[in-house]
Each structure stands twice: as structure tokens, then as C-alpha cells.
Design a protein around this motif. Sequence first.
Motif, PDB file in Angstrom:
ATOM      1  N   LEU A 162     -25.504 -44.165 -52.395  1.00  0.00           N
ATOM      2  CA  LEU A 162     -25.534 -43.400 -53.633  1.00  0.00           C
ATOM      3  C   LEU A 162     -26.894 -42.728 -53.774  1.00  0.00           C
ATOM      4  O   LEU A 162     -27.931 -43.392 -53.795  1.00  0.00           O
ATOM      5  N   SER A 181     -20.511 -36.330 -52.744  1.00  0.00           N
ATOM      6  CA  SER A 181     -21.476 -37.099 -53.527  1.00  0.00           C
ATOM      7  C   SER A 181     -22.834 -36.409 -53.600  1.00  0.00           C
ATOM      8  O   SER A 181     -23.555 -36.554 -54.588  1.00  0.00           O
ATOM      9  N   TRP A 182     -23.206 -35.649 -52.562  1.00  0.00           N
ATOM     10  CA  TRP A 182     -24.471 -34.916 -52.607  1.00  0.00           C
ATOM     11  C   TRP A 182     -24.419 -33.831 -53.668  1.00  0.00           C
ATOM     12  O   TRP A 182     -25.367 -33.668 -54.444  1.00  0.00           O
TER      13      TRP A 182
END
Length: 279
Positions: A162, A181-182
Motif C-alpha cells: 500500500l 493502486s498507484w
Amino acid sequence: MARKRANLDEIKRFYAKLMAAASESEDPRLERAFELVPREAFVPPGPWRIWVNGRYIITPSADPVYLYQDALVALDAPKGINNGQPSLHAAWIGAVAPQSGDAICHIGAGMGYYTAILSVLALPGGRVTAFEIEAGLAARASDNLQPFENVAVIHGDATRLLLPRSDLIYVNAGVAAPPASWLGALGPRGRMIFPWRPSDEVGLTLLVSRQEAGFKVTPLMQAWFIPCVGACKTEGCTLVPDSAEACSVRSVWLRADKAPDATAVAVYEDVWFSSASLP
């Protein structure tokens, strides 16, 4: 009378001026950062291997003067891992314009040289979280960056971990498709810069900036980096761009937010790139 030879401090100052010029930035702090951060502290002990025209040339000695040139220096020669070309990174740093107080993620930190430069530019009040997947390099980066109190080094795969909320994500490994997620980690007006490798023939720097309407993409210069473990494979890719199509990209979308349409240039499992500008 013979002229006095330049000393290391003079050579470093000139190197920093060259990097400032390469950055095309008006920020005077960038030149100062390149002058202050000692490159010799972030490479293996000399003599060093300098990459030139497809092969390494060994410096005559461990005199750090040999490091203050626009050249790649081997960090792990058998694996092809180098300390990146300074002028390319200067141009990238100029493009993303790190600011005081920025929260920065550096993915692919190596031994920490550009992490250190980013950390200087984030002061006062900013921080850098550096990710490095190679255990040996991560350990060296952690040691090298001890004097930089606003840096944390994490040994691990940044495609699976994360990322903290970031104003800037700086990626130093070739990416086929950035993990969703980036993009999600980018704060308002956040920027991400990475070398896009949608195929073996394409190596292109992309600058992504988060806007109210979505993620704007600006193609920049060519860039060739070693592959990013976890983000370099094209499984699930249903559309691969050629060089011209790659340069036409103007936005990137999460497939969870918007399905690919006729403007799609590259389509992956979680994200897709479009030739259409944001509204």
C-alpha cells in the motif's frame, strides 16, 4: 604559469549547473540539490563501472571526480542495475516540480541517490517513502539515507504494498501498466512519472497528473529502464500501441470508473490509456 586544476567542489558545482540546465526548471533549489548530494555516497566503492555504448568502462581509480559526468554507474552490473543517467533524472525532476511539503513515493530507489535529491527538494515539511525490491540495494539505501531524516526506505514490491497518499510518485523501473493502486494513491493535483513499456519497442516517459475530471497524461522523452517487477507483464492486455500510438496518449482511466472506448490506445486488466484529452 600552469593553471590550477579544478577541485572536487568546483567540479560538483559545474555538474549541478549542467543538471539544472537539463531540467529546464526555474527552481534554483534543483541546482543546489544536485550540488549538495554526493553521488559517491550512493554507489558501490570505486573504481566504478561506467556504462558507455553497450559496455562498462572501469574508472582509473576511486577518485569521485569520475562520477560527476552525465553517465550511468553500475550498482549491480550482473543484473544490469545502474545509477540512472543524471540528465534524464534532472529532466524528470524538472517536469514533476517537487515542492516543499510534498509527500513523495520513490519506486525503484536503488542505493538512494535520487531519493536523496527528492528529499532535499521536499524540505521543509515533506517526506519521501522509498521502495526497493532488491534486498541488497534496499539495505544499502537505508544505510546511505540515514542522514536524510525525512526518508523511509521499504524493502518490498511496491506493486503489492500500500502506497501512502502522495503528491508525487516517481517510478524508476519500466512499467507496462501502472497498478490501479498507484493512481488511487495520488492526492489532488498529484503527479506520477514513470517509464512506460507497453512493448519491447516502446520506452516512453509518461507524466500523469490527477485532475478533477480524471488523470491527464503527457508523453515526454524516451526512457529505458529495467522492468518493474509486478508491473512489467502484459497479461490481460487486449490492445498494444506502437510508438506513434503511444505518443498520442492524453489520459489514463481506471476500468472500474470508465470502460474502454474508441479512443483507447492501450487496454489492460485494470487501466486503459486514451488518445482523448480530459474534458
